[in-house]
Design a protein around this motif. Structure first.
Motif, mmCIF file in Angstrom:
data_model
loop_
_atom_site.group_PDB
_atom_site.id
_atom_site.type_symbol
_atom_site.label_atom_id
_atom_site.label_comp_id
_atom_site.label_asym_id
_atom_site.label_seq_id
_atom_site.Cartn_x
_atom_site.Cartn_y
_atom_site.Cartn_z
ATOM 1 N N SER A 148 0.834 -1.211 0.000
ATOM 2 C CA SER A 148 0.000 0.000 0.000
ATOM 3 C C SER A 148 0.866 1.257 0.000
ATOM 4 C CB SER A 148 -0.934 -0.003 1.210
ATOM 5 O OG SER A 148 -0.209 -0.017 2.426
ATOM 6 N N GLU A 149 1.990 1.213 0.722
ATOM 7 C CA GLU A 149 2.896 2.359 0.740
ATOM 8 C C GLU A 149 3.551 2.554 -0.612
ATOM 9 O OE1 GLU A 149 4.340 2.493 5.416
ATOM 10 O OE2 GLU A 149 5.311 1.097 4.023
ATOM 11 N N VAL A 150 3.919 1.447 -1.266
ATOM 12 C CA VAL A 150 4.503 1.530 -2.609
ATOM 13 C C VAL A 150 3.509 2.157 -3.574
ATOM 14 C CG1 VAL A 150 5.279 0.172 -4.590
ATOM 15 C CG2 VAL A 150 6.131 -0.373 -2.300
ATOM 16 N N ASP A 151 2.280 1.687 -3.525
ATOM 17 C CA ASP A 151 1.258 2.195 -4.440
ATOM 18 C C ASP A 151 1.035 3.687 -4.240
ATOM 19 O OD1 ASP A 151 -1.833 2.601 -5.261
ATOM 20 O OD2 ASP A 151 -0.993 0.892 -6.343
ATOM 21 N N LEU A 152 0.900 4.119 -2.985
ATOM 22 C CA LEU A 152 0.682 5.531 -2.705
ATOM 23 C C LEU A 152 1.919 6.353 -3.044
ATOM 24 C CD1 LEU A 152 -0.975 7.866 -1.541
ATOM 25 C CD2 LEU A 152 -0.164 7.208 0.745
ATOM 26 N N GLY A 153 3.099 5.845 -2.663
ATOM 27 C CA GLY A 153 4.332 6.592 -2.902
ATOM 28 C C GLY A 153 4.614 6.822 -4.365
ATOM 29 N N ILE A 154 4.406 5.808 -5.201
ATOM 30 C CA ILE A 154 4.676 5.950 -6.636
ATOM 31 C C ILE A 154 3.624 6.840 -7.292
ATOM 32 C CG2 ILE A 154 4.988 4.722 -8.815
ATOM 33 C CD1 ILE A 154 7.239 4.374 -6.731
ATOM 34 N N SER A 155 2.391 6.759 -6.830
ATOM 35 C CA SER A 155 1.358 7.649 -7.383
ATOM 36 C C SER A 155 1.672 9.108 -7.042
ATOM 37 C CB SER A 155 -0.024 7.261 -6.858
ATOM 38 O OG SER A 155 -0.148 7.511 -5.471
ATOM 39 N N LEU A 156 2.176 9.346 -5.829
ATOM 40 C CA LEU A 156 2.572 10.707 -5.445
ATOM 41 C C LEU A 156 3.774 11.173 -6.258
ATOM 42 C CD1 LEU A 156 2.176 10.461 -1.557
ATOM 43 C CD2 LEU A 156 0.730 11.772 -3.145
ATOM 44 N N LEU A 157 4.696 10.248 -6.550
ATOM 45 C CA LEU A 157 5.844 10.590 -7.393
ATOM 46 C C LEU A 157 5.368 11.002 -8.776
ATOM 47 C CD1 LEU A 157 8.852 10.752 -8.077
ATOM 48 C CD2 LEU A 157 8.812 8.291 -8.529
ATOM 49 N N ALA A 158 4.393 10.278 -9.316
ATOM 50 C CA ALA A 158 3.852 10.629 -10.634
ATOM 51 C C ALA A 158 3.257 12.031 -10.612
ATOM 52 C CB ALA A 158 2.793 9.607 -11.042
ATOM 53 N N ASP A 159 2.509 12.350 -9.567
ATOM 54 C CA ASP A 159 1.943 13.698 -9.450
ATOM 55 C C ASP A 159 3.051 14.744 -9.379
ATOM 56 O OD1 ASP A 159 -0.589 12.584 -9.386
ATOM 57 O OD2 ASP A 159 -0.756 12.646 -7.195
ATOM 58 N N ALA A 160 4.080 14.445 -8.589
ATOM 59 C CA ALA A 160 5.178 15.396 -8.421
ATOM 60 C C ALA A 160 5.924 15.622 -9.731
ATOM 61 C CB ALA A 160 6.132 14.899 -7.345
ATOM 62 N N ILE A 161 6.134 14.554 -10.489
ATOM 63 C CA ILE A 161 6.826 14.692 -11.781
ATOM 64 C C ILE A 161 6.027 15.576 -12.722
ATOM 65 C CG2 ILE A 161 7.548 13.444 -13.846
ATOM 66 C CD1 ILE A 161 8.293 11.093 -12.038
ATOM 67 N N ARG A 162 4.724 15.352 -12.797
ATOM 68 C CA ARG A 162 3.891 16.165 -13.687
ATOM 69 C C ARG A 162 3.920 17.628 -13.287
ATOM 70 N NH1 ARG A 162 0.599 11.363 -13.333
ATOM 71 N NH2 ARG A 162 0.503 10.353 -15.396
ATOM 72 N N GLU A 163 3.893 17.870 -11.983
ATOM 73 C CA GLU A 163 3.960 19.250 -11.508
ATOM 74 C C GLU A 163 5.290 19.889 -11.856
ATOM 75 O OE1 GLU A 163 3.218 18.987 -7.337
ATOM 76 O OE2 GLU A 163 1.184 18.200 -7.569
ATOM 77 N N GLU A 164 6.357 19.108 -11.713
ATOM 78 C CA GLU A 164 7.703 19.630 -12.002
ATOM 79 C C GLU A 164 7.880 19.879 -13.500
ATOM 80 O OE1 GLU A 164 11.338 21.022 -10.485
ATOM 81 O OE2 GLU A 164 9.491 20.404 -9.471
ATOM 82 N N LEU A 165 7.330 19.011 -14.320
ATOM 83 C CA LEU A 165 7.459 19.168 -15.770
ATOM 84 C C LEU A 165 6.736 20.418 -16.255
ATOM 85 C CD1 LEU A 165 7.025 15.462 -16.996
ATOM 86 C CD2 LEU A 165 9.105 16.854 -17.116
ATOM 87 N N GLN A 166 5.665 20.793 -15.591
ATOM 88 C CA GLN A 166 4.932 21.994 -15.994
ATOM 89 C C GLN A 166 5.773 23.250 -15.768
ATOM 90 O OE1 GLN A 166 1.272 21.941 -13.784
ATOM 91 N NE2 GLN A 166 0.329 20.342 -15.064
ATOM 92 N N LEU A 167 6.721 23.186 -14.834
ATOM 93 C CA LEU A 167 7.553 24.343 -14.534
ATOM 94 C C LEU A 167 8.859 24.368 -15.332
ATOM 95 C CD1 LEU A 167 7.180 24.435 -10.644
ATOM 96 C CD2 LEU A 167 5.955 25.815 -12.332
ATOM 97 N N SER A 168 9.201 23.247 -15.925
ATOM 98 C CA SER A 168 10.490 23.173 -16.618
ATOM 99 C C SER A 168 10.389 23.702 -18.052
ATOM 100 C CB SER A 168 10.989 21.725 -16.630
ATOM 101 O OG SER A 168 10.074 20.904 -17.307
#
Length: 452
Positions: free
Chosen positions: A432-452
Motif C-alpha cells: 500500500s505504501e509503494v502504491d501511494l508513494g509511486i502515485s505521489l511521485l507521478a503527481d510530483a513529476i507532472r507538476e515539475e514538468l509543468q515548470l520546466s
C-alpha cells in the motif's frame, strides 16, 4: 521464481566442491603461489604499521590446550561479568543457546582477525560459492560490516591525490572513503551489464599514453549494484580482470547483494577468477541475516589482510565477540542445506518486493520515466523523461508530499552535475505504501514538468 531455480553455482558438499561448465577454474592456477609485489599498493602510513606484540599474544593464547596457565594476557575475568547465559529464539521457533565455552568467548576479547571457528566456517562457504581457495596464501578477516573492511582497504592503499576507478553512479559510502584522500576518481559509465569495459580500457590507455599515473585500485559493486541494480556480466569480469593484470591494479569487490541476486545461477565472482592475488572481496551478512549484528568479512591475499589486521588491532581491536559467536552458532545449526534454504527465502522475499514495485511503476510512470528491471538487490534506478535534474523534485516537491526518494545526483561521482535519475528502494515499504508513494511521485513529476 520458484525456489528450486535459485541455487549455488557449485555442485557437491561445502568442502572439496567442484565447479562445472563455464564456472570451471584450474585448481593448479588457484593454488599457485602469488608473486605480486604488494608493497607497491601500500601507502606510507600502512608501511609504518607493525603488529601489536600484546595483541599477537592473544593468538598464541588461543592455541594453547585447555588447562594452560595464562599469566601474560591483560584481559578481564569473565566471572566478573553480569551475564550467566545467552539464548535467542530463531524465526523458525528454534532456540540457540551458547554453552559455557562459547559464552566465555562471546564475552571476551578476540584476536583482531576474528573468531577462529567462524572464520573456518566462512572459508567453507567461500569455497562453496567461489571455488577452491589456497588458504596458505589467502585468509579471511571478520569486520564490522563490509564497510569497515572496505574502509581499512582504502586506508591501506590510498595516498593523497591518487587516482581510483569507480562505476558512475555508485555507492556513496565508497565515494566518501576516497574523497578523504582527495582522490582523482575515474568514473566509468554503466549499462545493464555493468561498467562498460571499452570505456575503462580507453581511459587506462589514455592515461598510459599521457604518462599519467595508473590507478592502483578499482572499486566495483558487481552484483545487483547500488544504485543501478545491474550485475556485471561474466565476460566483462574476465576483461576487467585482464586489465587489472595488464595495468597492475587491485580489484575491490564489494558484493553485499551477492546473495540477493534473482538470476537462475549465482554470478561468477572476481574472486573465483583471481589467479594472481589481485582481488580483495568484501562480503556482508547485513542484508541476509541482520544489519545490527555488524558482521562482514574480507577475503583476499594474506599479505594484504595482515596489514589490515594491524590497523584493526589499533582501532576497534575486533568485531563484536558476541555477534561472531552467535553467527557461528547459527551457521553450525543450519549447515549447508539450512543456509541455502535461508538464502532462498530471503531472495524470494525481495524478488516479490521488486516485482510489485515494477508493477506499480508501470502502472503510474510508464509515460513519465524509463527503467531497467533490477536483477537483484533492493533498488530501482529510474530516469525521469523530460527532466534534466531531479534535485528539486526529490528534495522539495516529493518531501512536501511526505514521500522520500534518493536523487540521482547524490549517487554520482560529481554530485554537482544535474541528474535525471531517482533511486527507489523496494526493501521496506508495504504494498500500500509503494502504491501511494509511486502515485505521489507521478503527481510530483507532472507538476515539475509543468515548470520546466
Amino acid at each position: 521464481m520458484a525456489q528450486s531455480q535459485i541455487y549455488p553455482i557449485l555442485d557437491g558438499s561445502l568442502t572439496g566442491t567442484k565447479i562445472s561448465g563455464e564456472h570451471s577454474i584450474s585448481p593448479s592456477k588457484v593454488l599457485s603461489p602469488l608473486k605480486i609485489d604488494y608493497s607497491y599498493f601500500l601507502n606510507e602510513t600502512t608501511k609504518k604499521r607493525k603488529p601489536s606484540e600484546l595483541r599477537e599474544l592473544s593468538k598464541l593464547a588461543e592455541k594453547l590446550p585447555p588447562g594452560s596457565i595464562k599469566l601474560g594476557v591483560g584481559v578481564p575475568n569473565v566471572q566478573t561479568f553480569p551475564f550467566k547465559g545467552f539464548e535467542v529464539e530463531l524465526a523458525s521457533g528454534e532456540n540457540i543457546k551458547l554453552n559455557q565455552n562459547e559464552l566465555a568467548a562471546a564475552l571476551q576479547y578476540l584476536p583482531s582477525i576474528g573468531y577462529t571457528p567462524l572464520i573456518n566456517k566462512l572459508k567453507e562457504i567461500q569455497e562453496q560459492y567461489h571455488g577452491v581457495q589456497n588458504w596458505k596464501i589467502k585468509s579471511i578477516m571478520i569486520t564490522s560490516g563490509a564497510q569497515e573492511g572496505l574502509a581499512k582497504a582504502v586506508d591501506m592503499c590510498m595516498r593523497q591525490g591518487d587516482c581510483v576507478i569507480m562505476p558512475d553512479p555508485t555507492y556513496t559510502g565508497a565515494i566518501d572513503l576516497f574523497k578523504l584522500y582527495d582522490a582523482e576518481i575515474l568514473g566509468i559509465k554503466q549499462d545493464s551489464r555493468g561498467v562498460k569495459v571499452k570505456d575503462l580500457e580507453n581511459a587506462l590507455l589514455l592515461r598510459k599514453n599521457g604518462n599519467l599515473k595508473i590507478p592502483k585500485l578499482i572499486y566495483l559493486n558487481p552484483t545487483a549494484s547500488n544504485p543501478c541494480g545491474n550485475t556485471i556480466s561474466t565476460y566483462r569480469k574476465r576483461e576487467i580482470y585482464r586489465l587489472a593484470c595488464e595495468y597492475n591494479f587491485l580489484i575491490l569487490e564489494d558484493d553485499p547483494y551477492y546473495y540477493l541476486n534473482f538470476e537462475n545461477k549465482n554470478p561468477i565472482s572476481f574472486m573465483s577468477l583471481d589467479t594472481e592475488g589481485r582481488v580483495l572481496r568484501f562480503d556482508s551478512l547485513s542484508k541476509i541475516m541482520s544489519s545490527g549484528l555488524r558482521i562482514g568479512f574480507v577475503t583476499g591475499p594474506s599479505n594484504l589482510l595482515r596489514q589490515m589486521e594491524y590497523h584493526m588491532s589499533t582501532s576497534s581491536m575486533h568485531t563484536s565477540s558476541l555477534s561472531q559467536v552467535l553467527v557461528y552458532k547459527l551457521l553450525s545449526r543450519w549447515d549447508n542445506e539450512g543456509l541455502i534454504s535461508h538464502f532462498m527465502r530471503v531472495k524470494e522475499f525481495y524478488k516479490h518486493k521488486r516485482d510489485y514495485m515494477l508493477q506499480t511503476v508501470k502502472k503510474y510512470l510508464s509515460d513519465l520515466a524509463e527503467w531497467q528491471d533490477p536483477c537483484g538487490g533492493m533498488f530501482l534506478w529510474l530516469k525521469v523523461i523530460g527532466l534534466s535534474d531531479t534535485r528539486r523534485l526529490v528534495t522539495s516537491r516529493c518531501l512536501e508530499k511526505n514521500v522520500i526518494f534518493a536523487p540521482g545526483y547524490a549517487l554520482a561521482i560529481d554530485t554537482k552535475k544535474p541528474s535525471p535519475f531517482i533511486r527507489i528502494s523496494f526493501s521496506i515499504a508495504s504494498p500500500s505504501e509503494v502504491d501511494l508513494g509511486i502515485s505521489l511521485l507521478a503527481d510530483a513529476i507532472r507538476e515539475e514538468l509543468q515548470l520546466s
